[in-house]
Design an enzyme around this catalytic site. Structure first.
Site, short mmCIF file in Angstrom:
data_model
loop_
_atom_site.label_atom_id
_atom_site.label_comp_id
_atom_site.label_asym_id
_atom_site.label_seq_id
_atom_site.Cartn_x
_atom_site.Cartn_y
_atom_site.Cartn_z
CG ASP A 44 -1.94 -0.92 1.10
OD1 ASP A 44 -2.39 -1.47 -0.21
OD2 ASP A 44 -2.68 -1.73 1.98
CG MET A 46 -5.64 -5.01 -4.06
SD MET A 46 -4.45 -5.98 -3.13
CE MET A 46 -5.53 -7.51 -2.80
CG LEU A 68 -2.79 -13.46 -9.05
CD1 LEU A 68 -3.55 -13.52 -10.43
CD2 LEU A 68 -1.89 -14.39 -8.84
CD GLN A 69 -3.80 -5.30 -6.92
OE1 GLN A 69 -3.54 -4.15 -7.10
NE2 GLN A 69 -5.11 -5.76 -7.08
NE ARG A 70 -2.50 -10.25 -0.68
CZ ARG A 70 -3.52 -10.38 -0.09
NH1 ARG A 70 -4.00 -9.35 0.46
NH2 ARG A 70 -4.10 -11.58 0.48
#
Lengths: 413, 413
Positions: free
Chosen positions: A145, A189, A298-300
């Site tokens: 984040d 996100m 999937l982005q993390r």
């Protein structure tokens, strides 16, 4: 007398958090002051449950262990979501933790995590001071984040940003093939800050003008303005791509996703993602072809697309924390200070945890355009160096080679 | 006299379709019988609109062109969804197409695509025969769905399967970190066949038992059985991952996704994806933590995770089609024939388009377990070689380097 060190991980997964763990292990192995390296399984809960594993041995014996660890996504040591009570609320829990750490001859404890984890470690550092315990407590930042203060950025963010920008470029290719007007909405996100969604802008290049519109939670979202924006872009290009933070809110602070909660046939309320909500809005109001995509978790956790710069810094932040703790520092978090944009230069430093925990860093308003539907060049300049470099992970039988999560020695249990 | 050739692409994107285009171009460049290579922009619609680009020049002049083309996802030439009428329904359209091709001195026409595209090229080949036209028509297969008959598998499937299996492994890592029971449902493409969803099984390895459950459209889906399956798995493991085809249907043939269509606050019907539908079902009936993920279009357009084996075969299928057409063959599609599983061996051959078009290949029942909630070892043995090998794509400024879609010479138009 030599001391042992302990390390744990907490919060949500990133593709870089194990690189910080590798940094902690590497620096500890190199130090004459450290005897054994213990990992607590499932964060601070693992300390309370006395679930520990020895990290000195695999790291010392297997030359590939640290390299694989660096490239393994999510937490090797597992995670927890455990809110530490204040010492005045529950003295017992502190007695228990300090009792265990002292019994294990721990000289320094490292917690790798985001905002909540920094709150935990701050409380432990303060309790140590109040008890005159010699145990040092240090935080190592981690969160896709990118919302921790006093650090230029957080480990994990660069890799997530690289995944997002690469995926947006691939979505652009997927979008450009048809000769028909089409709107594609990509949900990214970021419940409270727009750092991740802003990375979508990096997909633009000499031939790709998408995403034409970017909406972050830092600016109130107006449906009518959004529809106007999309219509305007449809006049300029057949393929309109919109990047949108999951956390966008209207002028009253209500999540756009929550607003369109719908009831299923059993009457149960169902919260649609914001992408789906905007897809329906465009379909209904503009009668144009529209689809929505969620980049999802999937982005993390996409260990196969990480930023080499991110993994390098993540490692260094872990190493630095160990060095400083062994020098006697406590109650700090290691940080990245950017000293130059072009060429990108940085130094690893540290700040007091009390100035960091429970604060959140949002995207500055001046890095969002006046219309609130795009980011500025300053924002792009900020992100660009963080996604640089590729990490050649190991593949076997066509799949990435990662380390199993430590507690998986007995699958199925 | 030398002839020109024409090539076009059609249907949905894959990460390998441009490799077949590169194969067509490469073989044509190598042939003394071919003068110019024309690409029709947006498939057969582009022929009708006379939107052509020259492919001989960039390929001949820029050494990197073909390499980049191979690695660029989606269609370099753009796509279309155009249903060719039968010759008896609309003779004019055939007159127009043949008129254009003859005017351009086309000796052979190649169409790279899936089922619908093979229907188009079959009709053109038959029309050519009826007219005594010397123009040859050949199909080059392409579809992530892997549902074309008479070929062991289709180009694009291996890369999509590799993306799916790698992503499932990364989702497993993301899932294993918490010490709480959790169900993760992953929705995978495949409206009518389960080939793509079956690839999720490849994520299992010496430490990863997920996905424990796999549901394909080939077997009717029973909600109550599904809930029982999940409950049983939750007793064995805290982390249950379910891979599910978007196209699963109940015993009456009704899509599970359609069944739970819900009305939004304006009363408009909204079709939830099957992942969301099953997420709600588990939440409601099992009261356990559950989330759903849609792999979305990235499974077909992620050029950064392609199978080297897939791209190699895709190229060869394009080359082979040109060779055969120049030898005088027409009305065929190039195919892959597997001659051995271990080690994997194959030959490129061809079959008559009339035996291929408008047929679909589903997963054989015997490659699905009796309970209908997993695939068998035979299925895994079939897919494994298709995902092998990685393709080192070029990266610049932290992002993949692809070729712009051909018609994007003037962005914004």
């Amino acid at each position: 007398m030599k001391k042992n060190i302990m390390v744990a991980q907490s919060g949500g997964p990133t593709a870089a958090i194990n690189a910080s763990l590798a940094g902690v292990i590497r620096e500890s192995l190199n130090s004459d002051a450290v005897d054994r390296i213990y990992g607590a399984v499932h964060g601070i809960s693992g300390v309370l449950d006395e679930r520990f594993i020895e990290l000195s041995e695999p790291a010392g014996q297997d030359a590939d262990f640290l390299t694989r660890l660096i490239h393994t996504p999510a937490m090797y040591l597992g995670s927890c979501r455990f809110k530490m009570p204040k010492p005045e609320e529950d003295r017992q829990i502190y007695d228990r933790i300090f009792g265990i750490l002292e019994k294990m001859n721990i000289g320094a404890f490292f917690y790798i995590g985001g905002n909540d984890s920094m709150d935990t470690i701050t409380k432990l550092a303060m309790a140590a001071e109040a008890r005159n315990s010699g145990i040092r407590f240090a935080g190592v930042p981690k969160t896709i984040d990118n919302d921790l203060v006093l650090t230029d950025h957080t480990p994990g963010y660069g890799s997530a940003a690289k995944y997002i920008a690469s995926s947006m470029l691939e979505v652009a290719h997927d979008t450009y093939i048809y000769d028909l007007p089409c709107v594609t909405i990509v949900e990214i996100m970021g419940r409270d800050s727009g750092w991740l969604t802003a990375a979508a802008a990096l997909a633009r290049n000499e031939y790709n003008i998408t995403p034409q519109l970017i909406y972050l939670p830092e600016v109130p979202f107006h449906r009518s303005q959004f529809l106007e924006d999309v219509q305007k872009e449809l006049k300029r290009s057949k393929n309109v791509v919109v990047a949108v933070s999951e956390g966008i809110r209207d002028e009253h602070g209500t999540y756009i996703s929550a607003k369109e909660a719908v009831a299923d046939k059993f009457g149960h309320m169902q919260l649609s993602g914001v992408g789906k909500v905007l897809e329906n809005l465009v379909k209904r109001e503009l009668k144009t072809k529209v689809r929505s995509i969620e980049l999802s978790i999937l982005q993390r956790c996409a260990g196969h697309v990480t930023s080499a710069q991110d993994l390098k810094e993540s490692c260094e932040l872990g190493e630095y924390a160990v060095r400083k703790a062994l020098e006697g520092e406590t109650g700090f978090m290691s940080t990245v200070e950017r000293t130059s944009d072009q060429p990108y230069r940085y130094e690893i430093r540290h700040s007091s945890l009390q100035d960091i925990a429970n604060k959140a860093k949002c995207v500055p308003r001046e890095w969002i355009n006046d219309a609130g539907n795009d980011v500025t060049e300053d924002m792009i300049r900020y992100i660009r160096p963080l996604i640089l470099g590729e990490t050649g992970i190991e593949w076997r039988d066509g799949l990435p080679v990662y380390l199993p999560v430590a507690h998986l020695n007995h699958p199925g249990e």
